[in-house]
Design a protein around this motif. Structure first.
Motif, PDB file in Angstrom:
ATOM      1  N   HIS A  60       0.823  -1.214   0.000  1.00 39.99           N
ATOM      2  CA  HIS A  60       0.000   0.000   0.000  1.00 39.99           C
ATOM      3  C   HIS A  60       0.855   1.262   0.000  1.00 39.99           C
ATOM      4  CE1 HIS A  60      -4.111  -1.549   0.183  1.00 39.99           C
ATOM      5  NE2 HIS A  60      -3.542  -2.596   0.746  1.00 39.99           N
ATOM      6  N   LEU A  61       1.994   1.209   0.611  1.00 37.88           N
ATOM      7  CA  LEU A  61       2.904   2.351   0.586  1.00 37.88           C
ATOM      8  C   LEU A  61       3.347   2.613  -0.843  1.00 37.88           C
ATOM      9  CD1 LEU A  61       4.528   4.447   2.163  1.00 37.88           C
ATOM     10  CD2 LEU A  61       6.331   2.732   2.424  1.00 37.88           C
ATOM     11  N   HIS A  62       3.643   1.552  -1.559  1.00 38.17           N
ATOM     12  CA  HIS A  62       4.065   1.684  -2.948  1.00 38.17           C
ATOM     13  C   HIS A  62       2.938   2.196  -3.845  1.00 38.17           C
ATOM     14  CE1 HIS A  62       6.028   0.871  -6.742  1.00 38.17           C
ATOM     15  NE2 HIS A  62       4.977   0.166  -7.113  1.00 38.17           N
ATOM     16  N   SER A  63       1.720   1.691  -3.624  1.00 39.31           N
ATOM     17  CA  SER A  63       0.618   2.032  -4.529  1.00 39.31           C
ATOM     18  C   SER A  63       0.007   3.397  -4.277  1.00 39.31           C
ATOM     19  CB  SER A  63      -0.476   0.957  -4.492  1.00 39.31           C
ATOM     20  OG  SER A  63      -1.102   0.953  -3.224  1.00 39.31           O
ATOM     21  N   ASP A  64      -0.097   3.817  -2.998  1.00 35.64           N
ATOM     22  CA  ASP A  64      -0.754   5.108  -2.774  1.00 35.64           C
ATOM     23  C   ASP A  64       0.032   6.075  -1.898  1.00 35.64           C
ATOM     24  OD1 ASP A  64      -1.212   4.346  -0.109  1.00 35.64           O
ATOM     25  OD2 ASP A  64      -3.248   3.692  -0.512  1.00 35.64           O
ATOM     26  N   GLY A  65       1.053   5.607  -1.229  1.00 28.01           N
ATOM     27  CA  GLY A  65       1.908   6.494  -0.450  1.00 28.01           C
ATOM     28  C   GLY A  65       1.284   7.057   0.814  1.00 28.01           C
ATOM     29  N   THR A  66      -0.010   6.833   1.036  1.00 29.77           N
ATOM     30  CA  THR A  66      -0.680   7.390   2.216  1.00 29.77           C
ATOM     31  C   THR A  66      -1.065   6.300   3.205  1.00 29.77           C
ATOM     32  OG1 THR A  66      -2.839   7.254   1.144  1.00 29.77           O
ATOM     33  CG2 THR A  66      -1.625   9.327   0.898  1.00 29.77           C
TER      34      THR A  66
END
Length: 143
Positions: A60-66
């Motif tokens: 999820h960090l990679h895909s949306d950063g939030t």
């Protein structure tokens, strides 16, 4: 060899859970505090609503950063592979390898009773092989 045997050999049978409404910051703190790679997501500590791992955070960090502002429920894996205490160890090893999963909740009669990691499986197999080696060595030195 059954999963229940592996659970009995673990130094602690404590299963660390986290609620789906908890924040990712809390998740990271608990992963670090307990030195584990995944937590079972459960509202009541006995049922499995999901599982959340370091991999989920990274994805999820990679895909949306939030990811840090999300809840555990937003990033968890909802479809969870579980096993029973009566599941054969070799069967679970095959499943973990084929599905590329590192943590499997143990559910017995509808209740969460433990968690098995790939590390637990490897340790148990090594212990078993060392025991067999020692038995063979002892047998050979008797004759």
């Amino acid at each position: 060899m059954r999963i229940g045997d592996v659970l009995k050999a673990k130094p602690s049978r404590e299963v660390v859970t986290i609620g789906p409404e908890a924040g990712v910051r809390e998740l990271l703190a608990r992963l670090s505090e307990h030195n584990v790679g995944a937590l079972i997501v459960s509202s009541d500590g006995t049922t499995v609503a999901g599982i959340v791992s370091e991999r989920d955070v990274v994805r999820h960090l990679h895909s949306d950063g939030t990811v840090i502002n999300n809840t555990v429920g937003a990033i968890m894996t909802e479809v969870v592979q579980t096993c029973d205490e009566d599941t054969p160890l070799d069967e679970l090893m095959k499943t973990m390898t084929e599905r590329r999963i590192r943590h499997v909740p143990v559910v017995h009669e509808g209740r969460l009773t433990g968690i098995i990691s790939i590390g637990d499986v490897v340790k148990h197999k090594i212990d078993q092989l060392e025991f067999e080696r020692d038995q063979l060595d002892s047998y050979l030195h008797q004759t």
